[in-house]
Design a protein around this motif. Structure first.
Motif, PDB file in Angstrom:
ATOM      1  N   GLU A 131       0.785  -1.221   0.000  1.00 44.42           N
ATOM      2  CA  GLU A 131       0.000   0.000   0.000  1.00 44.42           C
ATOM      3  C   GLU A 131       0.825   1.284   0.000  1.00 44.42           C
ATOM      4  O   GLU A 131       0.291   2.357  -0.272  1.00 44.42           O
ATOM      5  CB  GLU A 131      -0.947  -0.025   1.209  1.00 44.42           C
ATOM      6  CG  GLU A 131      -1.947  -1.188   1.125  1.00 44.42           C
ATOM      7  CD  GLU A 131      -2.640  -1.471   2.446  1.00 44.42           C
ATOM      8  OE1 GLU A 131      -2.439  -0.671   3.404  1.00 44.42           O
ATOM      9  OE2 GLU A 131      -3.370  -2.464   2.528  1.00 44.42           O
ATOM     10  N   GLY A 132       2.125   1.179   0.288  1.00 34.92           N
ATOM     11  CA  GLY A 132       2.938   2.376   0.371  1.00 34.92           C
ATOM     12  C   GLY A 132       3.686   2.730  -0.897  1.00 34.92           C
ATOM     13  O   GLY A 132       4.579   3.581  -0.873  1.00 34.92           O
ATOM     14  N   ALA A 133       3.339   2.085  -2.020  1.00 34.79           N
ATOM     15  CA  ALA A 133       4.082   2.332  -3.251  1.00 34.79           C
ATOM     16  C   ALA A 133       3.146   2.298  -4.449  1.00 34.79           C
ATOM     17  O   ALA A 133       2.108   1.621  -4.429  1.00 34.79           O
ATOM     18  CB  ALA A 133       5.194   1.292  -3.426  1.00 34.79           C
ATOM     19  N   ILE A 134       3.531   2.997  -5.519  1.00 36.37           N
ATOM     20  CA  ILE A 134       2.747   2.961  -6.749  1.00 36.37           C
ATOM     21  C   ILE A 134       2.758   1.566  -7.350  1.00 36.37           C
ATOM     22  O   ILE A 134       1.930   1.243  -8.215  1.00 36.37           O
ATOM     23  CB  ILE A 134       3.253   3.992  -7.788  1.00 36.37           C
ATOM     24  CG1 ILE A 134       4.700   3.687  -8.211  1.00 36.37           C
ATOM     25  CG2 ILE A 134       3.122   5.404  -7.264  1.00 36.37           C
ATOM     26  CD1 ILE A 134       5.168   4.516  -9.390  1.00 36.37           C
ATOM     27  N   GLU A 136       1.665  -0.974  -6.112  1.00 40.77           N
ATOM     28  CA  GLU A 136       0.353  -1.553  -5.837  1.00 40.77           C
ATOM     29  C   GLU A 136      -0.562  -1.442  -7.058  1.00 40.77           C
ATOM     30  O   GLU A 136      -1.148  -2.431  -7.517  1.00 40.77           O
ATOM     31  CB  GLU A 136      -0.269  -0.821  -4.641  1.00 40.77           C
ATOM     32  CG  GLU A 136      -1.747  -1.047  -4.420  1.00 40.77           C
ATOM     33  CD  GLU A 136      -2.038  -2.237  -3.533  1.00 40.77           C
ATOM     34  OE1 GLU A 136      -3.202  -2.453  -3.208  1.00 40.77           O
ATOM     35  OE2 GLU A 136      -1.087  -2.960  -3.178  1.00 40.77           O
ATOM     36  N   SER A 137      -0.689  -0.245  -7.598  1.00 40.23           N
ATOM     37  CA  SER A 137      -1.564  -0.031  -8.749  1.00 40.23           C
ATOM     38  C   SER A 137      -1.005  -0.675 -10.008  1.00 40.23           C
ATOM     39  O   SER A 137      -1.756  -1.225 -10.829  1.00 40.23           O
ATOM     40  CB  SER A 137      -1.769   1.469  -8.980  1.00 40.23           C
ATOM     41  OG  SER A 137      -2.422   2.065  -7.879  1.00 40.23           O
ATOM     42  N   THR A 213       7.076   5.221  -2.558  1.00 36.49           N
ATOM     43  CA  THR A 213       6.596   6.220  -3.505  1.00 36.49           C
ATOM     44  C   THR A 213       5.208   6.762  -3.173  1.00 36.49           C
ATOM     45  O   THR A 213       4.799   7.784  -3.720  1.00 36.49           O
ATOM     46  CB  THR A 213       6.599   5.649  -4.934  1.00 36.49           C
ATOM     47  OG1 THR A 213       6.005   4.336  -4.926  1.00 36.49           O
ATOM     48  CG2 THR A 213       8.032   5.530  -5.442  1.00 36.49           C
ATOM     49  N   LEU A 214       4.472   6.076  -2.293  1.00 34.53           N
ATOM     50  CA  LEU A 214       3.198   6.602  -1.816  1.00 34.53           C
ATOM     51  C   LEU A 214       3.203   6.784  -0.302  1.00 34.53           C
ATOM     52  O   LEU A 214       2.148   6.919   0.312  1.00 34.53           O
ATOM     53  CB  LEU A 214       2.030   5.680  -2.213  1.00 34.53           C
ATOM     54  CG  LEU A 214       1.683   5.602  -3.702  1.00 34.53           C
ATOM     55  CD1 LEU A 214       0.510   4.654  -3.910  1.00 34.53           C
ATOM     56  CD2 LEU A 214       1.341   6.981  -4.256  1.00 34.53           C
ATOM     57  N   SER A 216       3.735   8.237   3.550  1.00 39.64           N
ATOM     58  CA  SER A 216       3.330   9.490   4.180  1.00 39.64           C
ATOM     59  C   SER A 216       4.527  10.295   4.674  1.00 39.64           C
ATOM     60  O   SER A 216       4.384  11.455   5.056  1.00 39.64           O
ATOM     61  CB  SER A 216       2.382   9.195   5.352  1.00 39.64           C
ATOM     62  OG  SER A 216       2.993   8.318   6.290  1.00 39.64           O
ATOM     63  N   ARG A 312       5.642   0.680   2.855  1.00 40.99           N
ATOM     64  CA  ARG A 312       5.892   0.152   1.510  1.00 40.99           C
ATOM     65  C   ARG A 312       5.389  -1.273   1.342  1.00 40.99           C
ATOM     66  O   ARG A 312       4.883  -1.648   0.283  1.00 40.99           O
ATOM     67  CB  ARG A 312       7.391   0.225   1.190  1.00 40.99           C
ATOM     68  CG  ARG A 312       7.729  -0.116  -0.259  1.00 40.99           C
ATOM     69  CD  ARG A 312       9.193   0.200  -0.559  1.00 40.99           C
ATOM     70  NE  ARG A 312       9.497   0.026  -1.965  1.00 40.99           N
ATOM     71  CZ  ARG A 312      10.024  -1.079  -2.477  1.00 40.99           C
ATOM     72  NH1 ARG A 312      10.322  -2.100  -1.699  1.00 40.99           N
ATOM     73  NH2 ARG A 312      10.273  -1.171  -3.778  1.00 40.99           N
TER      74      ARG A 312
END
Length: 382
Positions: A131-134, A136-137, A213-214, A216, A312
């Protein structure tokens, strides 16, 4: 022959793909095609395509896509260059299946080109959450562009099916990385020290931190918090491996170099250790520190404790040998103290991997050999 095109863009990814590539290459009914891209072709990251050649593989195409910058704009432009380069490579090679692993932006570019070229994609390590990085998408996007899915655990298989993929196309084979622990000839402590020209000392930590990369917390501040926490353990020698070519990766590499420069003899830094030395180090150190997936997947199988920093890897299945912490000096320090406790180290010795038994490569190869490779697929409704 069925032509199987394997794409690799980083040292770590190639390390995971190695045994699968060997399995494909040794099968007389399959023809392997190897396409390298990204960090493999960059002097800054060690020109690691050379290792692939030294391992006996013929590189069929090199797709240059990595710009000399780590900004968000540069990464977006790199994806565009990658799509163009993969389009040309796939048109020339005409593979029957393209094999992609993971969730990096190089893989997204390859998947887009294969999708438009109507070449079926086999995706490895889908269904996971970070969940803490691009990533994921990207991972879920590649899942929807893929025809075959090789996942590392049953919850991940369920998630891929939840995304509309037919159950018969989703196979739980476990994590490819565990195969290296079974099949590579790893180094003992003294051999490792000679190989890396560094004394592990009474205690040693293996540190790998990538930009979240995502996340906080801004990567520079998070890295400084980690370095400050490591200074609280002067009795521990430190082995750093540098980050990937993600946004803000360069500032982290610079900070690691500066940290090591002021602590000669206690700190050793590597752009790329290679799988044998990296896994050998993981077996020999007291703990793995950072936010790499290797701390989640390989370290527990090595019976080595992990301090997992930040967001991450949030969402991944985790063994009891892993301690999560925030990206503050106090939180990281407390987590390191916990994993170094003799009682915790005793518990780690009995931990079992949640990612399979390390026999993934042959299973994937057999499925690639027999799979229906029609590009069309219906959406599977639960």
């Amino acid at each position: 022959m069925r032509r199987i095109c394997v794409v690799t863009g980083t040292r770590a990814e190639y390390g995971l793909l190695y045994w699968l590539m060997k399995e494909i290459d040794s099968d007389p009914e399959l023809q392997i095609q190897v396409v390298v891209t990204g960090m493999h072709l960059s002097p800054e990251f060690g020109l690691t395509y050379r290792q692939i050649e030294e391992d006996g593989f013929v590189i069929d195409a090199k797709v240059e896509m990595l710009l000399s910058s780590d900004t968000a704009v540069a990464v977006s432009k790199s994806i565009g260059l990658g799509v163009i380069g993969f389009a040309d490579a796939l048109e020339r090679l005409k593979p029957d299946i393209v094999v992609l692993l993971g969730d990096r932006y190089e893989i997204l570019a390859a998947a887009q080109a294969a999708l438009v070229a109507r070449i079926p994609v086999a995706h490895i390590h889908g269904g996971e959450t970070t969940e803490g990085a691009i990533d994921e998408s990207i991972r879920h996007a590649v899942t929807k562009m893929s025809r075959l899915h090789f996942v590392a655990a049953e919850p991940y298989r369920a998630r891929v099916i939840q995304m509309g993929e037919a159950p018969e196309s989703v196979v739980n084979v476990g994590a490819l990385g565990l195969e290296n622990l079974m099949r590579l000839k790893l180094l003992g402590r003294e051999e490792l020290e000679q190989s890396i020209d560094f004394r592990l000392g009474q205690r040693c930590l293996l540190v790998t931190y990538h930009p979240a990369t995502l996340g906080s917390v801004e990567p520079k501040g998070a890295m400084q918090a980690l370095l400050d926490a490591l200074d609280c353990f002067p009795e521990c020698n430190l082995i750093f491996t540098k980050p990937n070519s993600d946004t803000n990766g360069r500032i982290i590499s610079y900070m690691i170099d500066e940290y090591a420069r002021h602590r000669p003899g206690r700190v050793s830094v590597f752009t790329s250790m290679g799988q044998v030395r990296y896994l050998s180090a993981m077996l020999c150190v007291d703990a793995v520190i950072g936010n790499s997936s290797s701390g989640i997947i390989e370290a527990p199988a090595c019976k080595t404790a992990t301090v997992n920093i930040g967001e991450r890897q949030s969402g991944r299945l985790k063994a009891k040998s892993i301690v999560d912490c925030g990206e503050t000096t106090e939180s990281i320090k407390a987590a390191i103290e916990q994993v170094l406790l003799p009682s915790f180290q005793d518990e780690v010795a009995g931990v079992e991997s949640v990612y399979g038994s390390g026999q993934s490569a042959a299973a994937i190869k057999d499925h690639l050999k027999q799979a229906d490779i029609c590009c069309t697929k219906p959406f599977y409704d639960l």
